[in-house]
Enzyme design. Structure first.
Site, PDB file in Angstrom:
ATOM      1  N   LYS A   1       0.839  -1.211   0.000  1.00 59.87           N
ATOM      2  CA  LYS A   1       0.000   0.000   0.000  1.00 59.87           C
ATOM      3  C   LYS A   1       0.868   1.252   0.000  1.00 59.87           C
ATOM      4  O   LYS A   1       0.620   2.191  -0.749  1.00 59.87           O
ATOM      5  CB  LYS A   1      -0.937  -0.038   1.209  1.00 59.87           C
ATOM      6  CG  LYS A   1      -1.925   1.107   1.264  1.00 59.87           C
ATOM      7  CD  LYS A   1      -3.189   0.717   2.011  1.00 59.87           C
ATOM      8  CE  LYS A   1      -3.011   0.663   3.497  1.00 59.87           C
ATOM      9  NZ  LYS A   1      -2.935   2.006   4.119  1.00 59.87           N
ATOM     10  N   SER A   2       1.890   1.280   0.841  1.00 57.15           N
ATOM     11  CA  SER A   2       2.741   2.485   0.929  1.00 57.15           C
ATOM     12  C   SER A   2       3.417   2.760  -0.405  1.00 57.15           C
ATOM     13  O   SER A   2       3.467   3.904  -0.882  1.00 57.15           O
ATOM     14  CB  SER A   2       3.825   2.278   1.993  1.00 57.15           C
ATOM     15  OG  SER A   2       3.246   2.172   3.253  1.00 57.15           O
TER      16      SER A   2
ATOM     17  N   GLN B   1       4.542   9.119   6.979  1.00 51.15           N
ATOM     18  CA  GLN B   1       3.614  10.008   6.270  1.00 51.15           C
ATOM     19  C   GLN B   1       4.057  11.453   6.431  1.00 51.15           C
ATOM     20  O   GLN B   1       4.052  12.231   5.474  1.00 51.15           O
ATOM     21  CB  GLN B   1       2.190   9.811   6.799  1.00 51.15           C
ATOM     22  CG  GLN B   1       1.645   8.426   6.479  1.00 51.15           C
ATOM     23  CD  GLN B   1       0.273   8.184   7.063  1.00 51.15           C
ATOM     24  OE1 GLN B   1      -0.287   9.026   7.767  1.00 51.15           O
ATOM     25  NE2 GLN B   1      -0.282   7.017   6.787  1.00 51.15           N
TER      26      GLN B   1
ATOM     27  N   ASP C   1       1.654  -1.153  11.831  1.00 47.23           N
ATOM     28  CA  ASP C   1       0.315  -1.588  11.406  1.00 47.23           C
ATOM     29  C   ASP C   1       0.013  -3.035  11.811  1.00 47.23           C
ATOM     30  O   ASP C   1      -1.089  -3.531  11.544  1.00 47.23           O
ATOM     31  CB  ASP C   1       0.183  -1.456   9.883  1.00 47.23           C
ATOM     32  CG  ASP C   1       0.190   0.003   9.444  1.00 47.23           C
ATOM     33  OD1 ASP C   1      -0.197   0.866  10.250  1.00 47.23           O
ATOM     34  OD2 ASP C   1       0.586   0.274   8.297  1.00 47.23           O
TER      35      ASP C   1
ATOM     36  N   LYS D   1      -4.710   5.692  14.569  1.00 45.72           N
ATOM     37  CA  LYS D   1      -4.756   5.026  13.262  1.00 45.72           C
ATOM     38  C   LYS D   1      -6.204   5.066  12.749  1.00 45.72           C
ATOM     39  O   LYS D   1      -6.994   5.877  13.212  1.00 45.72           O
ATOM     40  CB  LYS D   1      -4.212   3.602  13.385  1.00 45.72           C
ATOM     41  CG  LYS D   1      -2.707   3.575  13.689  1.00 45.72           C
ATOM     42  CD  LYS D   1      -1.924   4.132  12.527  1.00 45.72           C
ATOM     43  CE  LYS D   1      -0.429   4.175  12.812  1.00 45.72           C
ATOM     44  NZ  LYS D   1       0.306   4.885  11.778  1.00 45.72           N
TER      45      LYS D   1
ATOM     46  N   ARG E   1      -6.711   1.695  17.796  1.00 48.13           N
ATOM     47  CA  ARG E   1      -6.457   0.245  17.696  1.00 48.13           C
ATOM     48  C   ARG E   1      -6.127  -0.383  19.041  1.00 48.13           C
ATOM     49  O   ARG E   1      -6.374  -1.575  19.229  1.00 48.13           O
ATOM     50  CB  ARG E   1      -5.321  -0.016  16.695  1.00 48.13           C
ATOM     51  CG  ARG E   1      -5.776   0.197  15.276  1.00 48.13           C
ATOM     52  CD  ARG E   1      -4.713  -0.173  14.258  1.00 48.13           C
ATOM     53  NE  ARG E   1      -5.308  -0.056  12.936  1.00 48.13           N
ATOM     54  CZ  ARG E   1      -4.616   0.106  11.815  1.00 48.13           C
ATOM     55  NH1 ARG E   1      -3.296   0.178  11.839  1.00 48.13           N
ATOM     56  NH2 ARG E   1      -5.232   0.178  10.653  1.00 48.13           N
TER      57      ARG E   1
HETATM   58  C1  S3P Z   1       2.439   4.722   6.112  1.00 42.74           C
HETATM   59  C2  S3P Z   1       2.990   5.089   7.311  1.00 42.74           C
HETATM   60  C3  S3P Z   1       2.437   4.646   8.597  1.00 42.74           C
HETATM   61  C4  S3P Z   1       1.472   3.472   8.451  1.00 42.74           C
HETATM   62  C5  S3P Z   1       0.523   3.656   7.301  1.00 42.74           C
HETATM   63  C6  S3P Z   1       1.293   3.806   6.010  1.00 42.74           C
HETATM   64  C7  S3P Z   1       3.060   5.247   4.869  1.00 42.74           C
HETATM   65  O1  S3P Z   1       1.741   5.724   9.183  1.00 42.74           O
HETATM   66  O2  S3P Z   1       0.755   3.299   9.652  1.00 42.74           O
HETATM   67  O3  S3P Z   1      -0.347   2.563   7.191  1.00 42.74           O
HETATM   68  O4  S3P Z   1       2.770   4.727   3.775  1.00 42.74           O
HETATM   69  O5  S3P Z   1       3.854   6.194   4.964  1.00 42.74           O
HETATM   70  P1  S3P Z   1       2.508   6.857  10.035  1.00 42.74           P
HETATM   71  O6  S3P Z   1       3.375   7.585   9.106  1.00 42.74           O
HETATM   72  O7  S3P Z   1       1.430   7.733  10.589  1.00 42.74           O
HETATM   73  O8  S3P Z   1       3.241   6.108  11.104  1.00 42.74           O
END
Ligand code: S3P
Length: 451
Positions: A30-31, A179, A329, A356, A360
């Site tokens: 996903k990222s 993020q 996650d 989140k 959670r």
């Molecule tokens: C992600 C960073 C994580 C993760 C999210 C995806 C990303 O969040 O929990 O599912 O793709 O950069 P945080 O940056 O808030 O830790």
């Protein structure tokens, strides 16, 4: 057959149905999928993306890129070769309507940074869960760079206005959030000066790796024990080819299902095993799980492997706070594994779980307690005490619009004494749209309940 949203939506029940066996592929990471679409939409030329996660969150990111002006197309490769996404960047235009991100924190936070850097006005919005999540962590550094953000108390909906070219900042991440790091880097691409990000605890580095693949120069060093990223403003991205590996956060569900279900033997192929993402697998091994990374290789600048797992007898462990960023996650599914282990599993330094897609920590505690598991929590920790036998279960769990809570408790039902029900599986399609079929192919029993 691919599960449609209708099949996943509504109440679901998972029951014990014997061993899980077979080989499967996890959906695209996903990222990496979000980043591939956004970076391609900013780049000069046509980028092709193979293996993209076609889940709702990423599709919303693709829609947002179209609205901003990029050309985003999906083609099917011949002979069942899957889909290829072709994205051609363009100068971004102010959208007429709010960009809507549904449930997706990654989509909205990354694109806030990118739009701020490009300097067009835009409004951002999301669903009830996303409207409840903190955006100040992204807006604060962007404001320090010169962004003007209106009508916001640190939550969506948010409007931003162009305010001239942004200025680079030197920023120490207060929480290890990829993020936030990515939003600042994307804003910094067009800023005056050198953007510097300091990470006391390193978090996923897909933005750095992928920006480099798009031709952006970054310097990564270590200073006084911190990871430091430096990137000059005024750089352009050049189109490239991206192959998205399988998502270790999605693979976690069949892997834990196999670990807790007697006689199981499952291989999830082609999974990203970047060390900043594999804390769960390290923890499960410490608990006694038989998990082997086979066929390890580098693909497109990221380490990838096939994850081979067999049913295992688990014992409790302490999961240190320093590991949280590499498995942020995965705590919901780890808490399920811990319920099958003998002894105490203590997870520390996990306050981030409260912000989140749902809180959670509370959702795990509620669901486990309702299933007869001995569980306690504090502001930033969770303790699960197992007796080494499958939990009684037989509970109905509220998923609070959270895909990972939904999948975690369904996995629990596959090996518990009694079935588990969840109130709504709709959100599963945000990250793992083929979850039902993939689990069914391994031998799992998960059914829709009548309305
Ligand atoms: C992600 C960073 C994580 C993760 C999210 C995806 C990303 O969040 O929990 O599912 O793709 O950069 P945080 O940056 O808030 O830790």
């Amino acid at each position: 057959m691919v599960a449609t949203k209708n099949e996943i939506a509504g109440s679901l029940r998972a029951s014990r149905a014997g061993a899980l066996n077979g080989r499967m592929r996890a959906p695209g990471d996903k990222s990496i999928s979000h980043r591939a679409i956004v970076f391609a939409a900013m780049a000069i030329g046509e980028t092709s993306v193979h293996g993209l996660l076609e889940g709702e969150d990423v599709l919303r990111t693709a829609a947002a890129m179209r609205v901003l002006g990029a050309d985003v197309e999906r083609d099917l490769l011949p002979d069942g070769g899957g889909a290829v996404w072709r994205i051609t960047g363009a100068p971004w235009q102010a959208p007429k309507r709010a960009l809507y991100f549904g449930n997706s924190g990654t989509g909205v936070r990354l694109i806030l940074g990118a739009v701020a850097g490009v300097g067009v006005s835009a409004r951002f919005d999301g669903d009830v869960s996303l409207r409840g999540r903190p955006m100040g962590r992204v807006l604060d550094p962007l404001r320090a760079m010169g962004l003007q953000a209106c009508d916001t108390d640190g939550h969506l909906p948010i409007g931003i206005e162009p305010n001239g070219r942004l200025n680079a900042i030197d920023y120490r991440l207060p929480t290890p959030s990829a993020q936030v790091k990515s939003a600042i880097l994307l804003a910094g691409l067009r800023a005056n000066g050198t953007t510097i990000i300091r990470e006391p605890v390193p978090c996923r580095d897909h933005t750095e790796r992928m920006l480099a693949a798009f031709g952006v120069m970054l310097e990564i060093t270590t200073e006084k024990g911190e990871r430091v990223i430096a990137m000059d403003g005024g750089q352009r991205l050049s189109a490239t080819k991206i192959i998205v590996p399988g998502d270790p956060s999605s693979a976690a569900f069949p892997v834990v299902a196999a670990v807790i279900t007697p006689d199981s033997d499952v291989t999830v192929e082609n999974v990203l095993v970047n060390p900043l993402r594999t804390g769960l697998y390290m923890t499960l091994r410490e608990m006694g799980a038989d998990i082997v990374f086979e066929n390890e290789r580098m693909e497109n600048g990221e380490p990838v492997a096939d994850i081979h797992t067999r049913h295992s007898v688990l014992h409790g462990v302490n999961v240190p706070a320093e590991r949280a960023a590499s498995m942020i996650d995965e705590y919901p599914i780890l808490s399920v594994a811990a319920a099958f282990a003998k002894g105490e599993t203590v997870m520390e330094g996990i306050a981030e779980l409260r912000v989140k897609e749902s809180d959670r920590l509370s959702a795990c505690e509620e669901g486990l307690r309702a299933s007869g598991v001995n569980v306690e929590s504090g502001p930033d920790w969770l303790r699960v005490i197992g007796d080494g036998h499958p939990p009684k279960a037989g509970a109905r769990v509220k998923t609070h619009l959270d895909h990972r809570i939904a999948m975690s408790f369904l996995v629990m039902g596959l090996a518990s004494q009694n079935p588990m029900e969840i109130d709504d599986g709709a959100m599963i399609s945000t990250s793992f749209p083929t979850f039902m079929d993939a689990m069914f192919m391994l031998g799992a029993e998960i059914k829709n309940l009548p309305h």
